[in-house]
Design a protein around this motif. Structure first.
Motif, PDB file in Angstrom:
ATOM      1  N   GLY A 194      -5.304 -59.374  54.740  1.00 56.36           N
ATOM      2  CA  GLY A 194      -4.541 -60.556  54.382  1.00 56.36           C
ATOM      3  C   GLY A 194      -5.339 -61.818  54.569  1.00 56.36           C
ATOM      4  N   LEU A 195      -4.767 -62.926  54.160  1.00 53.84           N
ATOM      5  CA  LEU A 195      -5.431 -64.223  54.235  1.00 53.84           C
ATOM      6  C   LEU A 195      -5.161 -64.858  55.595  1.00 53.84           C
ATOM      7  CD1 LEU A 195      -7.131 -66.080  52.405  1.00 53.84           C
ATOM      8  CD2 LEU A 195      -5.012 -67.245  51.784  1.00 53.84           C
ATOM      9  N   VAL A 196      -6.225 -65.303  56.257  1.00 56.09           N
ATOM     10  CA  VAL A 196      -6.116 -65.921  57.578  1.00 56.09           C
ATOM     11  C   VAL A 196      -5.859 -67.415  57.404  1.00 56.09           C
ATOM     12  CG1 VAL A 196      -7.332 -66.397  59.736  1.00 56.09           C
ATOM     13  CG2 VAL A 196      -7.623 -64.202  58.596  1.00 56.09           C
ATOM     14  N   PHE A 202     -13.281 -62.183  59.812  1.00 60.32           N
ATOM     15  CA  PHE A 202     -11.993 -61.681  60.268  1.00 60.32           C
ATOM     16  C   PHE A 202     -11.744 -60.237  59.855  1.00 60.32           C
ATOM     17  CE2 PHE A 202     -11.503 -66.191  58.887  1.00 60.32           C
ATOM     18  CZ  PHE A 202     -11.582 -66.756  60.153  1.00 60.32           C
ATOM     19  N   ASP A 244      -5.889 -57.964  49.512  1.00 56.44           N
ATOM     20  CA  ASP A 244      -5.637 -57.982  50.953  1.00 56.44           C
ATOM     21  C   ASP A 244      -6.606 -57.075  51.694  1.00 56.44           C
ATOM     22  OD1 ASP A 244      -3.556 -59.742  50.559  1.00 56.44           O
ATOM     23  OD2 ASP A 244      -2.032 -58.169  50.447  1.00 56.44           O
ATOM     24  N   SER A 251      -5.408 -72.608  54.094  1.00 50.55           N
ATOM     25  CA  SER A 251      -6.437 -71.668  53.643  1.00 50.55           C
ATOM     26  C   SER A 251      -7.028 -72.185  52.329  1.00 50.55           C
ATOM     27  CB  SER A 251      -5.843 -70.277  53.438  1.00 50.55           C
ATOM     28  OG  SER A 251      -5.291 -69.784  54.646  1.00 50.55           O
ATOM     29  N   ASN A 261     -17.487 -61.525  56.328  1.00 50.34           N
ATOM     30  CA  ASN A 261     -16.081 -61.685  56.699  1.00 50.34           C
ATOM     31  C   ASN A 261     -16.003 -61.805  58.212  1.00 50.34           C
ATOM     32  OD1 ASN A 261     -13.316 -61.760  56.865  1.00 50.34           O
ATOM     33  ND2 ASN A 261     -12.972 -59.941  55.610  1.00 50.34           N
ATOM     34  N   SER A 321      -8.620 -70.810  57.077  1.00 49.56           N
ATOM     35  CA  SER A 321      -9.887 -70.153  56.756  1.00 49.56           C
ATOM     36  C   SER A 321     -10.428 -70.685  55.442  1.00 49.56           C
ATOM     37  CB  SER A 321      -9.700 -68.631  56.662  1.00 49.56           C
ATOM     38  OG  SER A 321      -8.817 -68.302  55.606  1.00 49.56           O
ATOM     39  N   PRO A 323      -0.169 -65.138  62.233  1.00 49.98           N
ATOM     40  CA  PRO A 323      -0.712 -63.896  61.656  1.00 49.98           C
ATOM     41  C   PRO A 323      -1.146 -64.090  60.209  1.00 49.98           C
ATOM     42  CG  PRO A 323       1.682 -63.789  61.837  1.00 49.98           C
ATOM     43  CD  PRO A 323       1.239 -65.024  62.562  1.00 49.98           C
ATOM     44  N   ARG A 324      -1.794 -63.060  59.698  1.00 49.16           N
ATOM     45  CA  ARG A 324      -2.300 -63.106  58.331  1.00 49.16           C
ATOM     46  C   ARG A 324      -1.164 -63.176  57.315  1.00 49.16           C
ATOM     47  NH1 ARG A 324      -7.706 -60.996  57.856  1.00 49.16           N
ATOM     48  NH2 ARG A 324      -8.534 -60.341  59.874  1.00 49.16           N
ATOM     49  N   THR A 325      -1.505 -63.706  56.167  1.00 46.87           N
ATOM     50  CA  THR A 325      -0.550 -63.831  55.072  1.00 46.87           C
ATOM     51  C   THR A 325      -0.900 -62.797  54.008  1.00 46.87           C
ATOM     52  OG1 THR A 325      -0.317 -66.196  55.492  1.00 46.87           O
ATOM     53  CG2 THR A 325       0.437 -65.374  53.374  1.00 46.87           C
TER      54      THR A 325
END
Length: 491
Positions: free
Chosen positions: A121-123, A292, A115, A245, A290, A126, A105-107
């Motif tokens: 959030g960060l994928v 995502f 975010d 990332s 984007n 990516s 999951p995203r961070t």
């Protein structure tokens, strides 16, 4: 037999003897490889748009820029003969993906505005490209983001090609981030950077900037089209292979576009622009691409002495103090990505002493202003000839959606007729060339944001789905003639 291989007989005739043909030479693989190798062909590419030309020219045919053509050597001489037969590149269906192959999951960084722009959030694995004017605050934002990710328990590496580690540490101390666990490095050689990243395998890597990186396999200067394209490709490939990332910082041209070939923007997953006026304290982080999350999402920051502070409610700051009504001032209820934002549009119409009146625009499209003026003159009979027109979007934000047409028209008419719009009214709607008003999307969200900030009235095109707009009265207008006649009493 003479030297020519001829044999004399008794009858005087000469017979020619065929000499044996020597066997063919054994093939030399080195010679065949050299013969098949194509000679590197020099080409010329534009540093602004990346268009390739066969020879040097003064003006690029792709973007029209002058003196942007530079000589470069292609990265490869042809496609490979390999097919998708390896284990990593095998073809499979979506249903064949196991739980281990699904990305985590995203961070979350802890910075809500960042975010939001990233789509939640960060994928992992990516690649993100961040561009902006010099001195706008890109390095400050990314250093704060790196510290936020590190404080959340993630390993972060910050690679600076423009500053020494001591200089980055000085900025961190000024921002109060000296105790962060971010690892710093000052390097421009891409090979050394990738070697370090492969050994460290961090969760996040920030490259500041991509124009300073250079690959020793490319025979061109750092910052050239070939170097930028090669370095971006290698860093993006590293992110996909190792799950790191990567955030790249890109310089911008005088037109505000990210410098280098446009293919770099296609390589990465997300492209962010850091916008803002030097005279204003607000900074806008806008997502223009984007994979995502939603595009055109914005995050609002305020530049302070301790760095960039998040702005949770940007509408209240963009509006400022609007207690007294003023001619030419209109509040526009806009949508930036998924966020409704209320901004003030200011117009000034004054007599001109020039043969060609001025048309000055800040924060909006100048050609769009010319269209609105033409529609007002053609459909309502109100002329702006011999008048200077100045249009400004307050707060340093830039508006791009067509829903601001009606607000701009109201501001222009309010300034020309010296009739103020009530300060508790918001306006939005798209203007067609026939003078009709077209409905816009997310009208209910616009009205909810206006009601939240204390507005009690709204003007919108007829046909908008206003929903349950509690606490705010909506006036639906079919066309410009109704607006001029009912609101301003002219026509």
């Amino acid at each position: 037999m003479d030297s020519r291989g001829e044999i004399a007989t008794d009858s005087g005739r000469k017979m020619t003897r065929r000499l044996p043909i020597p066997p063919p030479l054994a093939p030399n693989p080195r010679m065949d490889q050299k013969a098949n190798m194509a000679k590197p062909v020099t080409q010329f590419a534009c540093t602004d748009c990346g268009a390739v030309h066969k020879k040097w020219i003064g003006r690029c045919d792709g973007c029209g820029a002058w003196n942007t053509i530079q000589e470069e050597v292609p990265l490869s001489q042809g496609p490979s003969k390999k097919s998708l037969g390896t284990a990593k590149g095998k073809r499979m269906a979506l249903t064949d993906l196991s739980s281990e192959e699904v990305p985590p999951p995203r961070t979350l960084s802890g910075m809500g505005e960042l975010d939001r722009v990233l789509g939640g959030g960060l994928v992992p694995a990516s690649a993100t490209l961040v561009g902006g004017d010099p001195g706008i605050g890109k390095s400050t934002l990314l250093l704060q983001a790196a510290a936020a990710f590190a404080n959340a328990g993630h390993s972060v590496v910050y690679v600076s090609g423009e500053e020494a580690t001591a200089q980055v540490r000085m900025r961190a101390q000024r921002l109060g981030l000296a105790d962060s666990t971010v690892r710093l490095a000052s390097e421009t050689n891409l090979r050394d950077v990738l070697t370090t990243l492969e050994a460290e395998k961090p969760d996040l890597c920030i490259i500041d900037s991509i124009q300073t990186m250079w690959a020793d396999t490319v025979d061109s200067a750092p910052g050239s089209v070939s170097q930028v394209r090669a370095c971006a490709h290698e860093l993006t490939s590293f992110a996909k292979r190792f799950g790191t990332s990567v955030i790249l910082v890109g310089h911008v041209t005088k037109d505000g576009q990210i410098a280098g070939p446009r293919v770099v923007e296609h390589m990465v997953d997300t492209v962010l622009y850091f916008e803002g006026e030097r005279g204003h304290q607000f900074r806008i982080l806008r997502a223009v691409k984007n994979r995502f999350g939603p595009a055109d999402e914005i995050g609002v920051f305020e530049m302070t002495g301790m760095g960039l502070a998040e702005v949770a409610n940007p509408s209240a700051l963009f509006l400022g103090d609007r207690d007294a009504p003023a001619p030419g001032s209109v509040v526009f209820a806009g949508i930036e990505g998924t966020r409704p934002v209320l901004v003030e549009i200011q117009a000034l119409v004054a007599p001109s002493q020039l043969s060609q009146p001025r048309r000055a625009v800040v924060g909006w499209d100048g050609s769009r202003l010319s269209m609105v003026l033409a529609v007002l003159e053609a459909r309502t009979g109100i002329s702006f000839q011999g008048l200077d027109v100045y249009l400004n979007v307050a707060g340093g934000i830039r508006i791009s959606e067509p829903a601001a047409d009606l607000a701009v028209a109201c501001a222009l008419l309010s300034s020309r007729e010296d009739a103020a719009i009530p300060p508790e009214t918001v306006v939005f709607g798209e203007l067609s060339l026939s003078g009709a008003l077209r409905p816009v999307a997310q009208a209910e969200n616009r009205l909810k944001e206006a009601a939240k900030l204390g507005f009690t009235a709204a003007m919108a095109p007829k046909g908008c789905k206003t929903g349950n707009a509690s606490g705010i009265s909506v006036r639906l207008l079919p066309d410009l003639i109704t607006l001029v006649g009912d609101v301003f009493g002219a026509g």
